[in-house]
Design a protein around this motif. Structure first.
Motif, PDB file in Angstrom:
ATOM      1  N   TRP A 174      -3.086  15.666  64.689  1.00  0.00           N
ATOM      2  CA  TRP A 174      -3.405  14.970  63.583  1.00  0.00           C
ATOM      3  C   TRP A 174      -2.056  13.693  63.898  1.00  0.00           C
ATOM      4  O   TRP A 174      -2.262  12.637  63.350  1.00  0.00           O
ATOM      5  CB  TRP A 174      -2.996  15.815  62.332  1.00  0.00           C
ATOM      6  N   LYS A 175      -1.341  13.208  64.852  1.00  0.00           N
ATOM      7  CA  LYS A 175      -0.271  12.776  64.977  1.00  0.00           C
ATOM      8  C   LYS A 175      -1.045  11.239  66.562  1.00  0.00           C
ATOM      9  O   LYS A 175      -0.429  10.339  65.953  1.00  0.00           O
ATOM     10  CB  LYS A 175       1.068  12.784  65.622  1.00  0.00           C
ATOM     11  N   ASN A 176      -1.919  11.440  66.872  1.00  0.00           N
ATOM     12  CA  ASN A 176      -2.946  10.650  67.436  1.00  0.00           C
ATOM     13  C   ASN A 176      -2.158   9.992  68.368  1.00  0.00           C
ATOM     14  O   ASN A 176      -2.122   8.828  68.535  1.00  0.00           O
ATOM     15  CB  ASN A 176      -3.504   9.395  66.690  1.00  0.00           C
ATOM     16  N   TYR A 177      -1.343  11.090  69.215  1.00  0.00           N
ATOM     17  CA  TYR A 177      -0.738  10.898  70.203  1.00  0.00           C
ATOM     18  C   TYR A 177      -1.218  10.418  71.957  1.00  0.00           C
ATOM     19  O   TYR A 177      -0.519   9.852  72.631  1.00  0.00           O
ATOM     20  CB  TYR A 177       1.105  11.472  70.480  1.00  0.00           C
ATOM     21  N   GLY A 178      -2.545  11.085  71.903  1.00  0.00           N
ATOM     22  CA  GLY A 178      -3.076  10.904  72.948  1.00  0.00           C
ATOM     23  C   GLY A 178      -3.524  12.057  73.841  1.00  0.00           C
ATOM     24  O   GLY A 178      -3.583  12.948  73.172  1.00  0.00           O
ATOM     25  N   THR A 179      -5.055  12.669  74.654  1.00  0.00           N
ATOM     26  CA  THR A 179      -5.416  13.173  74.796  1.00  0.00           C
ATOM     27  C   THR A 179      -4.299  13.931  75.597  1.00  0.00           C
ATOM     28  O   THR A 179      -5.131  15.071  75.155  1.00  0.00           O
ATOM     29  CB  THR A 179      -7.219  13.018  75.588  1.00  0.00           C
ATOM     30  N   ASP A 180      -3.652  13.773  76.168  1.00  0.00           N
ATOM     31  CA  ASP A 180      -2.636  14.828  77.003  1.00  0.00           C
ATOM     32  C   ASP A 180      -1.978  15.159  76.537  1.00  0.00           C
ATOM     33  O   ASP A 180      -1.768  16.296  76.388  1.00  0.00           O
ATOM     34  CB  ASP A 180      -2.399  13.684  78.302  1.00  0.00           C
ATOM     35  N   SER A 181      -1.953  14.661  75.085  1.00  0.00           N
ATOM     36  CA  SER A 181      -0.983  15.474  74.142  1.00  0.00           C
ATOM     37  C   SER A 181      -1.252  16.579  73.680  1.00  0.00           C
ATOM     38  O   SER A 181      -0.603  17.040  73.592  1.00  0.00           O
ATOM     39  CB  SER A 181      -0.206  14.507  73.437  1.00  0.00           C
ATOM     40  N   VAL A 182      -2.353  16.530  73.187  1.00  0.00           N
ATOM     41  CA  VAL A 182      -3.329  17.599  72.653  1.00  0.00           C
ATOM     42  C   VAL A 182      -2.697  18.440  74.172  1.00  0.00           C
ATOM     43  O   VAL A 182      -2.838  20.129  73.124  1.00  0.00           O
ATOM     44  CB  VAL A 182      -4.498  16.944  72.248  1.00  0.00           C
ATOM     45  N   ILE A 183      -3.592  18.674  74.801  1.00  0.00           N
ATOM     46  CA  ILE A 183      -4.223  18.929  75.819  1.00  0.00           C
ATOM     47  C   ILE A 183      -2.154  20.314  75.800  1.00  0.00           C
ATOM     48  O   ILE A 183      -1.980  21.585  76.257  1.00  0.00           O
ATOM     49  CB  ILE A 183      -4.147  18.924  76.777  1.00  0.00           C
ATOM     50  N   GLN A 184      -1.065  19.035  76.447  1.00  0.00           N
ATOM     51  CA  GLN A 184      -0.058  19.814  76.342  1.00  0.00           C
ATOM     52  C   GLN A 184       0.614  20.497  75.713  1.00  0.00           C
ATOM     53  O   GLN A 184       1.235  21.419  75.797  1.00  0.00           O
ATOM     54  CB  GLN A 184       1.241  18.787  77.275  1.00  0.00           C
ATOM     55  N   THR A 185       0.718  20.194  74.542  1.00  0.00           N
ATOM     56  CA  THR A 185       1.371  20.720  73.370  1.00  0.00           C
ATOM     57  C   THR A 185       0.221  21.907  72.967  1.00  0.00           C
ATOM     58  O   THR A 185       1.405  23.080  72.606  1.00  0.00           O
ATOM     59  CB  THR A 185       1.158  19.786  71.947  1.00  0.00           C
ATOM     60  N   ILE A 186      -0.790  22.246  73.014  1.00  0.00           N
ATOM     61  CA  ILE A 186      -1.464  23.302  73.363  1.00  0.00           C
ATOM     62  C   ILE A 186      -0.848  24.299  74.065  1.00  0.00           C
ATOM     63  O   ILE A 186       0.035  25.970  74.174  1.00  0.00           O
ATOM     64  CB  ILE A 186      -2.699  23.682  72.903  1.00  0.00           C
ATOM     65  N   LEU A 187      -1.455  24.205  75.364  1.00  0.00           N
ATOM     66  CA  LEU A 187      -1.144  24.745  76.253  1.00  0.00           C
ATOM     67  C   LEU A 187       0.346  25.200  77.300  1.00  0.00           C
ATOM     68  O   LEU A 187       0.277  26.253  77.594  1.00  0.00           O
ATOM     69  CB  LEU A 187      -1.559  24.102  77.427  1.00  0.00           C
ATOM     70  N   GLU A 188       1.104  24.610  76.693  1.00  0.00           N
ATOM     71  CA  GLU A 188       2.926  24.669  77.043  1.00  0.00           C
ATOM     72  C   GLU A 188       3.534  25.178  75.505  1.00  0.00           C
ATOM     73  O   GLU A 188       3.847  24.711  75.355  1.00  0.00           O
ATOM     74  CB  GLU A 188       3.473  23.323  77.675  1.00  0.00           C
ATOM     75  N   HIS A 189       2.697  25.277  74.561  1.00  0.00           N
ATOM     76  CA  HIS A 189       3.374  25.561  73.053  1.00  0.00           C
ATOM     77  C   HIS A 189       3.698  26.677  73.377  1.00  0.00           C
ATOM     78  O   HIS A 189       3.916  27.906  74.193  1.00  0.00           O
ATOM     79  CB  HIS A 189       2.579  25.503  72.344  1.00  0.00           C
ATOM     80  N   LYS A 190       5.616  26.873  72.660  1.00  0.00           N
ATOM     81  CA  LYS A 190       6.741  27.660  72.759  1.00  0.00           C
ATOM     82  C   LYS A 190       5.763  29.541  72.636  1.00  0.00           C
ATOM     83  O   LYS A 190       6.890  30.504  72.822  1.00  0.00           O
ATOM     84  CB  LYS A 190       7.549  27.439  72.387  1.00  0.00           C
ATOM     85  N   ASN A 191       5.060  29.079  70.924  1.00  0.00           N
ATOM     86  CA  ASN A 191       4.740  30.065  70.509  1.00  0.00           C
ATOM     87  C   ASN A 191       3.122  30.463  71.518  1.00  0.00           C
ATOM     88  O   ASN A 191       3.226  31.865  70.610  1.00  0.00           O
ATOM     89  CB  ASN A 191       4.581  29.554  69.398  1.00  0.00           C
ATOM     90  N   LEU A 192       2.564  29.948  72.033  1.00  0.00           N
ATOM     91  CA  LEU A 192       1.500  30.516  72.658  1.00  0.00           C
ATOM     92  C   LEU A 192       1.296  31.604  73.273  1.00  0.00           C
ATOM     93  O   LEU A 192       1.627  31.919  74.260  1.00  0.00           O
ATOM     94  CB  LEU A 192       0.636  29.422  73.507  1.00  0.00           C
ATOM     95  N   ARG A 193       0.398  32.856  72.633  1.00  0.00           N
ATOM     96  CA  ARG A 193       0.640  34.100  72.992  1.00  0.00           C
ATOM     97  C   ARG A 193      -0.664  35.272  72.235  1.00  0.00           C
ATOM     98  O   ARG A 193      -1.532  34.198  72.388  1.00  0.00           O
ATOM     99  CB  ARG A 193       2.172  34.657  73.012  1.00  0.00           C
ATOM    100  N   ASN A 194      -0.546  35.883  72.618  1.00  0.00           N
ATOM    101  CA  ASN A 194      -1.701  37.251  72.598  1.00  0.00           C
ATOM    102  C   ASN A 194      -1.589  36.923  70.879  1.00  0.00           C
ATOM    103  O   ASN A 194      -1.166  37.162  70.284  1.00  0.00           O
ATOM    104  CB  ASN A 194      -1.826  38.794  72.914  1.00  0.00           C
ATOM    105  N   GLY A 195      -3.019  37.259  69.943  1.00  0.00           N
ATOM    106  CA  GLY A 195      -3.157  36.981  68.871  1.00  0.00           C
ATOM    107  C   GLY A 195      -2.813  35.582  68.313  1.00  0.00           C
ATOM    108  O   GLY A 195      -2.721  35.622  66.814  1.00  0.00           O
ATOM    109  N   SER A 196      -2.386  34.161  69.444  1.00  0.00           N
ATOM    110  CA  SER A 196      -2.268  32.876  68.670  1.00  0.00           C
ATOM    111  C   SER A 196      -3.748  32.701  67.780  1.00  0.00           C
ATOM    112  O   SER A 196      -4.566  32.779  68.279  1.00  0.00           O
ATOM    113  CB  SER A 196      -1.712  32.415  69.378  1.00  0.00           C
ATOM    114  N   ILE A 197      -2.912  32.061  67.028  1.00  0.00           N
ATOM    115  CA  ILE A 197      -3.824  31.103  66.147  1.00  0.00           C
ATOM    116  C   ILE A 197      -3.881  29.418  65.895  1.00  0.00           C
ATOM    117  O   ILE A 197      -2.730  29.223  65.942  1.00  0.00           O
ATOM    118  CB  ILE A 197      -4.467  31.269  64.605  1.00  0.00           C
TER     119      ILE A 197
END
Length: 250
Positions: A174-197
């Motif tokens: 929703w911050k519209n930082y760009g396509t790469d930002s969305v990809i990296q924010t999700i895939l490199e997120h510190k909370n990403l683990r089994n059971g994440s929403i």
């Protein structure tokens, strides 16, 4: 005598039903240290995550998102406001037909904690009935707008038959930082683990462009992507202070 026997039998049925209800309540709690919590994530040994889209504005990319999800054989959860449902009924039907969860995002996208209990119910049930009439679906997942809630919001949602849902991975699309930002924010997120929403928005500028890479990146990490309805526990659970749903049967 027969009349009285029937009365006694009916009373026993009511009592038994009440005991089952109370027993069910005893096996489920979302109260942690006196606070009512929504589900932010789920404790599970299975390598699963849930992808979700809030639909409150815009519709330009909905079909593109659905096409990508179909191509990747992934099912997700869409949380929809009443205004969005009213404006795009055919897309609501298409989401349902594609096998995705239909979730409640309130009627008018207000801060729920600032409303009375009756106003909260109206925000929940107006769009609930609209979606039911449109698709036949009785929605059971509710995401409060802006992630805003208090104890009463959670209790009201449950009273209306809903599981309150938040997220632990925010794509920040929703911050519209760009396509790469969305990809990296999700895939490199510190909370990403089994059971994440994972939180995304169907109306954000770069979400549809990022989606295929996000899905493939999650799969490369070994995650199966499932709708929230297939991730959460329905009974015999409690919550930890971070809103992580934990099964009592393990």
């Amino acid at each position: 005598m027969k009349k009285y026997s029937l009365v006694i039998l009916a009373a026993l049925v009511v009592v038994a039903g009440s005991l089952r209800y109370l027993s069910s309540l005893a096996r489920v709690t979302a109260n942690v240290s006196g606070r009512e919590l929504p589900i932010y994530s789920v404790e599970t040994e299975e390598k699963k995550v849930a992808l979700s889209f809030d639909a409150a504005w815009g519709n330009e990319d909905t079909q593109k998102i659905l096409d990508i999800l179909k191509k990747e054989k992934v099912h997700v959860t869409f949380f929809m406001t009443g205004g969005w449902v009213s404006e795009y009924p055919e897309d609501v039907k298409a989401i349902k037909a594609a096998g995705h969860d239909l979730g409640n995002h309130s009627e008018t996208h207000k801060n729920m904690s600032q409303l009375s209990k009756e106003e909260q119910k109206e925000e929940l049930m107006k769009v609930h009935e609209e979606v039911k009439e449109l698709t036949g679906v009785e929605m059971e997942l509710f995401r409060p707008p802006y992630g805003d809630y208090d104890d009463q919001v959670i209790l009201t949602a449950k009273e209306c038959g809903y599981y309150p849902i938040q997220w632990d991975v925010d794509s920040l699309d929703w911050k519209n930082y760009g396509t790469d930002s969305v990809i990296q924010t999700i895939l490199e997120h510190k909370n990403l683990r089994n059971g994440s929403i994972i939180l995304c928005h169907n109306g954000a500028k770069y979400t549809a462009d990022a989606l295929e890479s996000v899905i493939r990146g999650l799969k490369e990490k070994g995650y199966e992507i499932v709708p929230i309805s297939e991730l959460i526990y329905r009974e015999n659970y409690h919550m930890d202070p971070a809103g992580r749903q934990i099964s009592d049967e393990r």
